[in-house]
Write an enzyme that holds these catalytic residues in place. Structure first.
Site, short mmCIF file in Angstrom:
data_model
loop_
_atom_site.label_atom_id
_atom_site.label_comp_id
_atom_site.label_asym_id
_atom_site.label_seq_id
_atom_site.Cartn_x
_atom_site.Cartn_y
_atom_site.Cartn_z
N HIS A 102 33.91 34.62 35.73
CA HIS A 102 34.68 35.86 35.76
C HIS A 102 35.49 35.97 37.06
CE1 HIS A 102 34.70 40.41 36.37
NE2 HIS A 102 35.40 40.24 35.27
N ARG A 103 36.82 35.90 36.92
CA ARG A 103 37.73 35.87 38.07
C ARG A 103 37.44 34.67 38.97
NH1 ARG A 103 37.21 42.34 39.68
NH2 ARG A 103 37.12 43.07 37.53
N GLU A 143 37.95 33.13 33.71
CA GLU A 143 38.64 34.35 33.30
C GLU A 143 39.51 34.78 34.45
OE1 GLU A 143 39.07 38.82 33.07
OE2 GLU A 143 38.16 37.58 34.62
N ASP A 196 42.99 37.59 35.61
CA ASP A 196 43.74 38.79 35.27
C ASP A 196 45.21 38.59 35.62
OD1 ASP A 196 41.38 40.69 34.72
OD2 ASP A 196 40.90 39.86 36.69
N HIS A 246 43.60 41.38 39.85
CA HIS A 246 42.96 42.36 38.96
C HIS A 246 43.51 43.76 39.11
CE1 HIS A 246 39.89 45.34 37.78
NE2 HIS A 246 39.65 44.50 36.78
N GLU A 305 43.37 37.63 30.85
CA GLU A 305 43.37 39.05 30.51
C GLU A 305 44.70 39.66 30.95
OE1 GLU A 305 41.30 43.33 31.54
OE2 GLU A 305 40.12 41.51 31.92
N LYS A 320 47.01 42.71 31.86
CA LYS A 320 46.67 44.01 32.42
C LYS A 320 47.85 44.94 32.66
CE LYS A 320 43.21 44.59 35.07
NZ LYS A 320 42.17 44.96 34.07
N ASP A 348 29.86 36.43 36.84
CA ASP A 348 30.26 36.13 38.21
C ASP A 348 29.47 34.94 38.76
OD1 ASP A 348 31.98 38.35 38.25
OD2 ASP A 348 30.36 39.69 38.88
#
Length: 244
Positions: free
Chosen positions: A8-9, A35, A37, A50, A110, A112, A230
């Site tokens: 995640h990120r 992942e 953003d 993000h 993702e 945004k 994470d």
């Protein structure tokens, strides 16, 4: 492979989120995917960050959309996390896609942007994915389900997913109406019996953000297509333990 573990990120438990350092660390740790953003800069370039504002993760102030890409790249995007990362910058999506050509990671992008930026966001992002020939490894997700619907209609070969932060009523019917297979739900807004029904309809379940070993093990047992964490090192160890 079983449940795909998405960092995640990037490896954000140990590196500044959404930076190339975090993405490379995730690759080195053995994650199946990352992942990230994406939103638009003032000059309508796809950038990887993000928050809509700059203060939390960079030395910049104000909003991302107030700066052109080259201005955004001048900000330090790492020292907020730890001094050794002071040289990290906000990547352009093109930078990340170029980097991804050197590995086999899946990429969950993702989207945004604001709802009035849908067309501009699509125009900034979709051609880049095809130019880098990464369409087979990309999943597009968003809380803007209309945007996901439009991407699915325009490029049906791409994998897409809706992001939800609530327990939906009859999500399988909703997903069918949109024409999307991916259901990225916030923990813990899904019962196992609902998960089973969704999977019977061919839905790809990927919960977020799963940092508790109990939840990781449970979702692996459910046979989820993937999960976002994470700490992919922990998640990979648990998957190996369960799947042998």
């Amino acid at each position: 492979m079983g449940t795909c573990m998405f960092a995640h990120r990037g490896l954000s438990a140990q590196y500044p989120e959404n930076t190339l350092a975090a993405f490379q660390a995730a690759a080195d740790a053995g994650a199946d995917g990352i992942e990230l953003d994406v939103q638009l800069s003032k000059d309508l370039q796809a950038v990887v960050i993000h928050d809509h504002s700059l203060e939390r993760t960079t030395t910049g102030t104000g909003f991302v959309k107030e700066y052109e890409l080259q201005q955004l790249k001048e900000f330090d995007a790492g020292s907020w996390f730890a001094p050794p990362f002071a040289n990290e910058t906000i990547p352009a999506l093109a930078d990340v896609l170029t980097w991804a050509k050197g590995n086999q990671l899946l990429l969950n992008i993702e989207l945004k942007g604001q709802v009035w930026e849908r067309s501009q966001l699509k125009e900034a992002v979709l051609p880049l994915v095809f130019e880098h020939e990464l369409q087979e490894r990309v999943i597009f997700s968003s809380f803007d389900h209309r945007l996901i619907y439009e991407i699915q209609k325009q490029e049906p070969q791409l994998e897409t997913a809706i992001l939800v932060a609530a327990a939906l009523h009859e999500p399988e019917r909703y997903l069918r109406d949109i024409g999307v297979r991916g259901y990225h739900f916030r923990v813990p807004f899904l019962l196992q019996e609902e998960a089973v029904r969704l999977q019977q309809h061919g839905v790809q379940l990927r919960p977020y953000t799963v940092n508790d070993p109990y939840w990781v093990e449970m979702f692996v047992k459910w046979g989820c297509a993937g999960l976002f964490t994470d700490d992919p090192v922990m998640a990979l160890q648990l998957r190996k333990k369960y799947e042998g």
